[in-house]
Motif scaffolding. Structure first.
Motif, PDB file in Angstrom:
ATOM      1  N   UNK A 125     -11.637   2.585  -2.354  1.00  0.00           N
ATOM      2  CA  UNK A 125     -10.320   2.661  -2.977  1.00  0.00           C
ATOM      3  C   UNK A 125      -9.424   1.548  -2.431  1.00  0.00           C
ATOM      4  N   UNK A 126      -8.408   1.226  -3.197  1.00  0.00           N
ATOM      5  CA  UNK A 126      -7.366   0.289  -2.781  1.00  0.00           C
ATOM      6  C   UNK A 126      -6.118   1.113  -2.466  1.00  0.00           C
ATOM      7  N   UNK A 127      -5.660   1.128  -1.214  1.00  0.00           N
ATOM      8  CA  UNK A 127      -4.524   1.992  -0.865  1.00  0.00           C
ATOM      9  C   UNK A 127      -3.256   1.690  -1.660  1.00  0.00           C
ATOM     10  N   UNK A 128      -3.019   0.412  -1.973  1.00  0.00           N
ATOM     11  CA  UNK A 128      -1.834   0.063  -2.762  1.00  0.00           C
ATOM     12  C   UNK A 128      -1.919   0.660  -4.167  1.00  0.00           C
ATOM     13  N   UNK A 129      -3.117   0.635  -4.752  1.00  0.00           N
ATOM     14  CA  UNK A 129      -3.292   1.173  -6.103  1.00  0.00           C
ATOM     15  C   UNK A 129      -3.228   2.697  -6.101  1.00  0.00           C
ATOM     16  N   UNK A 130      -3.778   3.325  -5.074  1.00  0.00           N
ATOM     17  CA  UNK A 130      -3.676   4.782  -4.959  1.00  0.00           C
ATOM     18  C   UNK A 130      -2.210   5.191  -4.854  1.00  0.00           C
ATOM     19  N   UNK A 178      -0.861   4.181   5.974  1.00  0.00           N
ATOM     20  CA  UNK A 178       0.503   4.223   6.503  1.00  0.00           C
ATOM     21  C   UNK A 178       1.281   2.978   6.081  1.00  0.00           C
ATOM     22  N   UNK A 179       0.601   1.841   6.023  1.00  0.00           N
ATOM     23  CA  UNK A 179       1.251   0.601   5.573  1.00  0.00           C
ATOM     24  C   UNK A 179       1.652   0.673   4.100  1.00  0.00           C
ATOM     25  N   UNK A 180       0.973   1.534   3.350  1.00  0.00           N
ATOM     26  CA  UNK A 180       1.262   1.654   1.915  1.00  0.00           C
ATOM     27  C   UNK A 180       1.990   2.962   1.584  1.00  0.00           C
TER      28      UNK A 180
END
Length: 252
Positions: A125-130, A178-180
């Motif tokens: 997964x991509x955390x920014x997209x989630x 956490x960054x996202x």
């Protein structure tokens, strides 16, 4: 390598693998796994019951996801492996699930703030997209396979560990989420034993998860596989350590 049993076991694993069904080797007890201290299914079921909008990322053939019903009205599943898509559609669409293919983790076919619950078992997964497709206070629940998963198989066959995933672990995943703009609610990481009782089961496993040994070729590794076969015949089994971690996080 004129070992009849070795040849028979390798011939057996020419069976076609589809969906995400390991029953050919697990239901017969040829592979057994040490238990984790948590159950992804037991953690997932109650949050699914409360969800009003739900996404299952990387559903495979829909085998696991189908068991979590009843679903809310707004329910989707994604799958990136093309042969699995018709299998997932056949399994899930009668249950009201819309199954969508995707190619890139950072380009999912959904609008922003669409889901109150996103679940993900063993899918990248991509955390920014989630975060983009999560509603505020939405839950992201994932169980991941870490980069050290079954490294003993690679060691035994003289093959390098896949560098692409080597540093994938709980600490890195937590930092990225956490960054996202996720608040982590639950975090766990363990290394349970996976036991293989014959070389055919191990080869079947490697064919099913091509990232363990990229470009795995039976003929190229036949000598190493035979040596491991003899070890299993002597000891009765071959053990490798799985690498699993669990995260439950809330979008903020």
């Amino acid at each position: 390598m004129n070992d009849t049993r070795f040849i028979e076991l390798l011939n057996e694993v020419k069976q076609e693998f589809s969906g995400w069904d390991f029953s050919f080797v697990t239901e017969t007890g040829r592979i057994q796994n040490e238990l984790l201290s948590w159950s992804y299914g037991s953690i997932t079921m109650p949050v699914v019951r409360k969800a009003t909008s739900l996404l299952d990322m990387g559903t495979g053939g829909g085998e696991f996801f189908s068991l979590l019903r009843p679903f809310p009205d707004n329910v989707f599943a994604t799958e990136g492996f093309k042969p699995n898509i018709p299998i997932a559609k056949k399994k899930l669409e009668p249950l009201g699930v819309t199954v969508l293919p995707f190619e890139k983790d950072n380009e999912l076919p959904f609008t922003s703030n669409q889901f109150g619950l996103i679940i993900n078992k063993h899918e990248s997964y991509c955390p920014a997209e989630v975060r983009r497709i999560s509603k505020k206070n939405g839950i992201f629940l994932t169980q991941q396979v870490g980069g050290l998963d079954c490294k003993e198989i690679n060691d035994a066959l003289g093959m390098p560990i896949n560098q692409e995933y080597l540093n994938w672990n709980l600490d890195r995943a937590l930092k990225e989420l956490e960054e996202h703009h996720f608040n982590v609610l639950v975090k766990k990481e363990e290394f349970p034993t996976q036991r293989f009782y014959d070389i055919g089961a191990l080869v079947y496993y490697l064919k099913a998860i091509p990232w363990q040994i990229p470009n795995f070729n039976l003929e190229d590794l036949k000598e190493q596989l035979f040596s491991l076969h003899k070890k299993i015949e002597k000891d009765g089994y071959f053990d490798a350590k799985q690498h699993r971690f669990l995260i439950k996080a809330k979008a903020i």
